[in-house]
Design a protein around this motif. Structure first.
Motif, short mmCIF file in Angstrom:
data_model
loop_
_atom_site.label_atom_id
_atom_site.label_comp_id
_atom_site.label_asym_id
_atom_site.label_seq_id
_atom_site.Cartn_x
_atom_site.Cartn_y
_atom_site.Cartn_z
N MET A 24 0.85 -1.19 0.00
CA MET A 24 0.00 0.00 0.00
C MET A 24 0.89 1.24 0.00
O MET A 24 1.85 1.32 0.75
N GLU A 25 0.52 2.18 -0.81
CA GLU A 25 1.21 3.47 -0.84
C GLU A 25 0.94 4.20 0.48
O GLU A 25 -0.18 4.18 0.98
N ILE A 26 1.95 4.89 0.98
CA ILE A 26 1.81 5.62 2.25
C ILE A 26 0.67 6.64 2.16
O ILE A 26 -0.04 6.87 3.13
N ASN A 27 0.46 7.22 1.00
CA ASN A 27 -0.60 8.23 0.84
C ASN A 27 -2.00 7.63 0.90
O ASN A 27 -2.98 8.38 0.91
N ASN A 28 -2.10 6.32 0.95
CA ASN A 28 -3.39 5.65 1.11
C ASN A 28 -3.60 5.14 2.53
O ASN A 28 -4.62 4.52 2.81
N CYS A 29 -2.64 5.39 3.39
CA CYS A 29 -2.70 4.94 4.79
C CYS A 29 -3.35 6.04 5.63
O CYS A 29 -2.83 7.15 5.73
#
Length: 141
Positions: free
Chosen positions: A1-6
């Motif tokens: 998962m991309e950090i910007n989706n966390c």
């Protein structure tokens, strides 16, 4: 998962940005964001016990205790024993704290404007409701 989706990253990063700005503005009054939280409780509800402050601010007891200790040393609050229950402490704002209210509330209004002005009133309400629902979901556990 991309950090910007966390969600944790998004909430933490945005909170850090807002908190850094807020801390800088509050420093003009000799108050921290955590101390503002306590003062806001006292300004809104009058004197109260640390447990109630903790509940409103969603903080751990040790965190509130440390903040209150510093605030008392800085003459922002008074603590006294509740005459109706000697095991309970009552916290109240000092005259110094009351004299800061108008200026600090102006800082809060300016901060809200700075970070929310590009959103419509409906979008602001949705954002606040979403954030409140995260807070509320934790209390249901």
């Amino acid at each position: 998962m991309e950090i910007n989706n966390c969600i944790n990253f998004l909430l933490s990063a945005s909170q850090n940005i807002v908190n850094k700005y807020f801390a800088g503005e509050l420093s003009k009054y000799g108050v921290t964001p955590a101390q503002y939280g306590v003062l806001s409780c006292l300004w809104s509800h009058g004197e109260m016990n640390p447990s109630k402050i903790r509940s409103i601010l969603k903080l751990e007891a040790s965190s509130v205790s440390g903040v209150l200790d510093r605030m008392q040393k800085e003459d922002l609050i008074d603590r006294k024993i509740d005459p109706n229950n000697r095991r309970t402490i009552i916290v109240s704002p000092t005259e110094k704290a009351m004299s800061l209210k108008e200026g600090i509330e102006s800082v809060v209004e300016d901060m809200n404007h700075k970070y929310l002005h590009s959103y419509s009133e409906d979008e602001q309400e949705v954002l606040k409701k979403v954030l409140q629902s995260i807070i509320d979901s934790n209390e249901k556990k």
